[in-house]
Design a protein around this motif. Structure first.
Motif, mmCIF file in Angstrom:
data_model
loop_
_atom_site.group_PDB
_atom_site.id
_atom_site.type_symbol
_atom_site.label_atom_id
_atom_site.label_comp_id
_atom_site.label_asym_id
_atom_site.label_seq_id
_atom_site.Cartn_x
_atom_site.Cartn_y
_atom_site.Cartn_z
ATOM 1 N N LEU A 1 -39.226 -7.595 -7.413
ATOM 2 C CA LEU A 1 -38.379 -6.416 -7.199
ATOM 3 C C LEU A 1 -37.124 -6.468 -8.062
ATOM 4 O O LEU A 1 -36.719 -5.450 -8.645
ATOM 5 C CB LEU A 1 -38.004 -6.309 -5.721
ATOM 6 N N LEU A 2 -36.508 -7.631 -8.138
ATOM 7 C CA LEU A 2 -35.325 -7.758 -8.988
ATOM 8 C C LEU A 2 -35.695 -7.599 -10.455
ATOM 9 O O LEU A 2 -34.912 -7.071 -11.247
ATOM 10 C CB LEU A 2 -34.645 -9.107 -8.743
ATOM 11 N N ALA A 3 -36.897 -8.054 -10.813
ATOM 12 C CA ALA A 3 -37.361 -7.884 -12.186
ATOM 13 C C ALA A 3 -37.570 -6.419 -12.520
ATOM 14 O O ALA A 3 -37.302 -5.977 -13.642
ATOM 15 C CB ALA A 3 -38.659 -8.656 -12.399
ATOM 16 N N VAL A 4 -38.040 -5.648 -11.553
ATOM 17 C CA VAL A 4 -38.227 -4.207 -11.766
ATOM 18 C C VAL A 4 -36.892 -3.563 -12.138
ATOM 19 O O VAL A 4 -36.819 -2.691 -13.010
ATOM 20 C CB VAL A 4 -38.831 -3.549 -10.507
ATOM 21 N N GLY A 5 -35.823 -4.017 -11.489
ATOM 22 C CA GLY A 5 -34.508 -3.497 -11.841
ATOM 23 C C GLY A 5 -34.147 -3.794 -13.279
ATOM 24 O O GLY A 5 -33.498 -2.991 -13.957
ATOM 25 N N GLY A 6 -34.596 -4.951 -13.769
ATOM 26 C CA GLY A 6 -34.323 -5.311 -15.153
ATOM 27 C C GLY A 6 -34.940 -4.364 -16.157
ATOM 28 O O GLY A 6 -34.471 -4.245 -17.294
ATOM 29 N N VAL A 7 -36.004 -3.672 -15.775
ATOM 30 C CA VAL A 7 -36.616 -2.668 -16.659
ATOM 31 C C VAL A 7 -35.583 -1.599 -17.027
ATOM 32 O O VAL A 7 -35.564 -1.085 -18.153
ATOM 33 C CB VAL A 7 -37.854 -2.025 -15.994
ATOM 34 N N GLY A 8 -34.720 -1.278 -16.077
ATOM 35 C CA GLY A 8 -33.674 -0.303 -16.353
ATOM 36 C C GLY A 8 -32.722 -0.773 -17.433
ATOM 37 O O GLY A 8 -32.249 0.025 -18.252
ATOM 38 N N GLY A 9 -32.452 -2.085 -17.440
ATOM 39 C CA GLY A 9 -31.601 -2.621 -18.496
ATOM 40 C C GLY A 9 -32.240 -2.496 -19.863
ATOM 41 O O GLY A 9 -31.574 -2.192 -20.858
ATOM 42 N N VAL A 10 -33.553 -2.748 -19.932
ATOM 43 C CA VAL A 10 -34.268 -2.595 -21.200
ATOM 44 C C VAL A 10 -34.217 -1.135 -21.663
ATOM 45 O O VAL A 10 -33.915 -0.834 -22.827
ATOM 46 C CB VAL A 10 -35.732 -3.054 -21.065
ATOM 47 N N LEU A 11 -34.507 -0.207 -20.737
ATOM 48 C CA LEU A 11 -34.474 1.216 -21.081
ATOM 49 C C LEU A 11 -33.076 1.643 -21.528
ATOM 50 O O LEU A 11 -32.924 2.395 -22.497
ATOM 51 C CB LEU A 11 -34.918 2.050 -19.881
ATOM 52 N N GLY A 12 -32.061 1.165 -20.818
ATOM 53 C CA GLY A 12 -30.696 1.520 -21.191
ATOM 54 C C GLY A 12 -30.331 0.993 -22.563
ATOM 55 O O GLY A 12 -29.679 1.692 -23.355
ATOM 56 N N GLY A 13 -30.749 -0.238 -22.865
ATOM 57 C CA GLY A 13 -30.450 -0.814 -24.165
ATOM 58 C C GLY A 13 -31.132 -0.086 -25.306
ATOM 59 O O GLY A 13 -30.566 0.091 -26.391
#
Length: 419
Positions: free
Chosen positions: A263-275
């Motif tokens: 679940l925490l890793a799923v949140g990291g997807v947002g960081g990739v998209l934002g970058g």
């Protein structure tokens, strides 16, 4: 791909810097899952103890943030970053050793977190002021975007791997992966060849006037000041939010450690998209408009977390974490790129340290706030309270001159003599 990056972003040193920061971020985010689990599972510690451990790691920004900028101005950045990586590796090794010998305790975890925090203060300031030496000014936004995307990708995998390994081999041994990541980062940083100009700030220069110069620049700048205040609000309340997540999932929603990592890793997807998407969104909407939008949307989408329940209800948590990370990542990389492009290199380390002192110095307050609210009101009610506080964070930006602008002002680089 490597040759394309090397040609566009200042040679292979950018690729090495990207590899080092990505590896370090992977291990660090793995530790954000493993270290609380050592306290919760191995020591059966309370939510407040978890908040105390988080606060200890973040306390260094409050204690050392301002003076660290002066020291970074005086020291060579690359060797300093290598030393910080090695120090963090040594600190983390002590945890599985202590568990194996039956000597681990909450005070030791607090001490380890404190050492990690001190090293991270110097590493972060040195890293942010090293990038402009590797990348030309017109490539800073793209360079920051790629660094952020790499770190976010690592942060996506880190929690998932951390949760899975914690369930398979235990949280203490999982920390050894972070040790390896710091050693990998130190190895790549040691190969950087970008020449650093001798510091214009001498050891004889008095520290307090130099600290005041950095702070004065931040507080007087009509763009940097509101951006820093918004970041401080998001960081403080966001840390309370993040401190509550693992206890909320483990004890309130009763999610297994491996799934917590996912679940925490799923949140990291947002960081990739934002970058990846940040520069494109800013080009279309304008830098100022994009920052106002992300600052306002972040609190609203964060409210999906306390709505989540076991089973299908966890989709809400995942969506909230992804959206939240997109907003924070886009806001951060735009603010960082603006600062690197407009602040004199003579002042950049001290300005960066001043901003981090204020915007990250509040992090231990947020960690203790989250832990205390969790103990007093329960984890779900505490998350709702924290989300309410998040609604206040965009106010400095909404009352600034940036509210009505499309783009960030193209301020000239400020040349300032060292104190």
């Amino acid at each position: 791909m490597v040759s394309q990056w090397a040609g566009r972003f200042g040679g292979r040193d950018f690729v090495r810097l990207w590899a080092a920061t990505t590896a370090s971020s992977f291990g660090t985010t793995l530790t954000t899952v493993a270290l609380p689990l050592v306290a919760l599972v191995t020591l059966h510690a309370s939510t407040f103890a978890v908040g105390l451990i988080s606060a200890a790691e973040l306390l260094s920004w409050l204690v050392l943030g301002l003076s660290a900028g002066v020291w970074v101005d005086r020291l060579a950045r690359r060797p300093l970053m290598v030393a910080c990586d090695l120090l963090r590796a040594v600190a983390l090794v002590s945890v599985p050793v202590a568990v194996a010998t039956g000597m681990v305790s909450v005070p030791q975890l607090v001490l380890v977190a404190l050492v990690l925090g001190v090293a991270s203060v110097f590493f972060d300031i040195a890293g942010q002021t090293y990038l402009p030496l590797v990348v030309e000014a017109d490539g800073l936004l793209a360079g920051n975007s790629r660094l952020q995307a790499g770190q976010s990708a690592a942060q996506t995998g880190g929690p998932a791997v951390g949760g899975a390994l914690a369930q398979l081999i235990g949280a203490p041994l999982t920390l050894l992966v972070d040790v390896a990541s710091y050693l990998f980062s130190a190895l790549f940083l040691s190969t950087l060849r970008t020449r650093e100009e001798p510091s214009e700030v001498t050891d004889r220069a008095r520290m307090l006037p130099q600290i005041r110069e950095g702070l004065r620049h931040v507080l007087a700048d009509p763009v940097i000041r509101p951006l820093m205040l918004v970041a401080a609000g998001l960081n403080m309340v966001g840390t309370a939010y993040e401190t509550l997540l693992v206890p909320f999932l483990l004890r309130t929603v009763e999610v297994r450690p491996a799934l917590i990592g996912v679940l925490l890793a799923v949140g990291g997807v947002g960081g990739v998209l934002g970058g990846v998407l940040g520069p494109r969104v800013a080009a279309r909407l304008g830098g100022a408009r994009t920052m106002v939008l992300t600052a306002c949307v972040c609190p609203l989408i964060s409210m999906l977390a306390p709505l989540s329940t076991a089973g299908a209800g966890l989709v809400l948590l995942g969506a909230g974490l992804v959206g939240r990370e997109v907003c924070i990542t886009v806001f951060s990389l735009l603010a960082r790129s603006y600062r690197q492009a407009t602040v004199s290199r003579v002042l950049l380390a001290r300005v960066t340290a001043s901003i981090r002192f204020i915007s990250w110095g509040v992090l231990p307050i947020g960690a203790l706030l989250g832990g205390s609210l969790g103990e007093l009101a329960g984890n779900r009610a505490a998350l709702w309270a924290v989300c309410g506080l998040l609604l206040l964070t965009p106010l400095p930006l909404l009352f600034s001159d940036l509210r009505g602008r499309r783009d960030l002002p193209e301020a000239p680089v400020r040349e300032s003599q060292p104190a």
